[in-house]
Design an enzyme around this catalytic site. Sequence first.
Site, mmCIF file in Angstrom:
data_model
loop_
_atom_site.group_PDB
_atom_site.id
_atom_site.type_symbol
_atom_site.label_atom_id
_atom_site.label_comp_id
_atom_site.label_asym_id
_atom_site.label_seq_id
_atom_site.Cartn_x
_atom_site.Cartn_y
_atom_site.Cartn_z
ATOM 1 N N GLU A 178 0.830 -1.206 0.000
ATOM 2 C CA GLU A 178 0.000 0.000 0.000
ATOM 3 C C GLU A 178 0.864 1.255 0.000
ATOM 4 O O GLU A 178 2.016 1.243 0.410
ATOM 5 C CB GLU A 178 -0.936 0.016 1.210
ATOM 6 N N GLU A 321 4.379 -0.540 1.740
ATOM 7 C CA GLU A 321 4.554 -0.855 0.312
ATOM 8 C C GLU A 321 4.509 -2.353 0.010
ATOM 9 O O GLU A 321 4.506 -2.746 -1.150
ATOM 10 C CB GLU A 321 5.879 -0.337 -0.246
#
Length: 355
Positions: A178, A321
Site C-alpha cells: 500500500e 509498500e
Amino acid sequence: MAFSLASNWLDEPMQQPNAEAEEQARAHQLQLTKPAGALGELEQLAVRLAGLQGRVYPRVDACHISLFAADHGIAAAGVSAYPQAVTAQMLANFVSGGAAVAVLAKLAGARFDVVNLGTLQRPEPDPRVVDRWLGPGTADFSQQAAMTAEQRDAALLAGAERLAEAQKAGCELFIAGEMGIGNTSAATALGTVLLELDPAQLAGPGTGVNATVLAHKVALIRQGLSLHTGDNPAVLELLRRLGGFEIAAMVGAYLHAGQCGVPVLVDGFISTLAALVAVRLKPDLAPWLLYGHCSAEPGHGLMLEALGARPLLMLNMRLGEGSGAALALQIVRSACELHSGMATFAQAGVAGPGG
C-alpha cells in the site's frame, strides 16, 4: 471495470486447507536428515504451506505483489511529515523500479503491479499503472465518513480483481502492498475500534512525525471515533466510515484469496490492519494468511497478537509498500527448498532417530 463478481461475492465461503497434504508433509519432515524440529518455524511453515497448496512439496516460485495507492482526506489536517502529492508522485517511482518494494520484487522475480484507487491529484494515464480511480482520496474521517458505500464496495472489488488476475497467472503466494499519505491514521482508527484500545496505544510515527504532530494525530482520531462509532457499526460500515480505498482493496484481495485458495503473505501495519478487518468479517480466512514481519509501528505488534500471528522477521522496518513481506518471501522459499531438497535418512544412508 471489466472484472466482475456476483453482487454477494463477499458471502462466498473460504476454502479449507488440505489436511491430508499437511499431514503427509509433517511426516516427511520427520524423515529428513536433521533432528526433529531443528529447523524451527521453517518446518512449520513448509507443512502449513503444504496444506494450503494441497501438495506435499509446496512451492512459491510464482509470487505476485499488488500495490494499492490512494490518498486520505485526514492528511490535509497535518498528520504526516509528507504532503499528499507524494502519493501520486510515487506511482511513477513504483512502476519505474525505484521504490523499495519494486527493487525487492525484481530481486525475488515476483510479478508486480500498481493500482491507483484515488490519488488527490490524478496523474496522466500510464499503461504501467492499473487505473481504478474512485475519486481524489477519501474524505477526512475526523469530520465525515471516509467514503461512500459505493466507493468501499468498488475498492473491495478492485482488490479481488488483482487476486483473480494473479491466480490466472499461476500465483502461488500473494502479497498486497500500500501507499497513501495519512493511511496510518485510518489504520489506527480502525484498529482502535476492532481491538477496543485507546488510539494512543496504536498510533505511531508513520512517516516520522514528531511528538507534537503525533499528539495532534491521536486527537483527530479520537474525534473521528466519537463521530462514527457511537452506534456500534458493523465491520464493513466501520471500514466505510474510517478506512481508505487502499485498505478496502487489500481486504477484498485477502477475502478473495481465501475463496480461491491462494496463500497470502501479509506485510506491515496497514496490511495487517486490512487482514484484521478481513478476518473479523470471515474468521475462516485466518489459515490463508502468513505474516512477513513485525514493523516498528507500535500498533502492529498488538494487531499481530490479536490475530495469533507469528511474523517471520523483525527488522524495525516501517515503510509499508509490501516491502517487509517481499523480503520475507525469501524465508518462505527457503522453507520450501529445505522441505523438498533435503535428503531423507533412507536416501542418505544415515541412521535415523533410535536407529
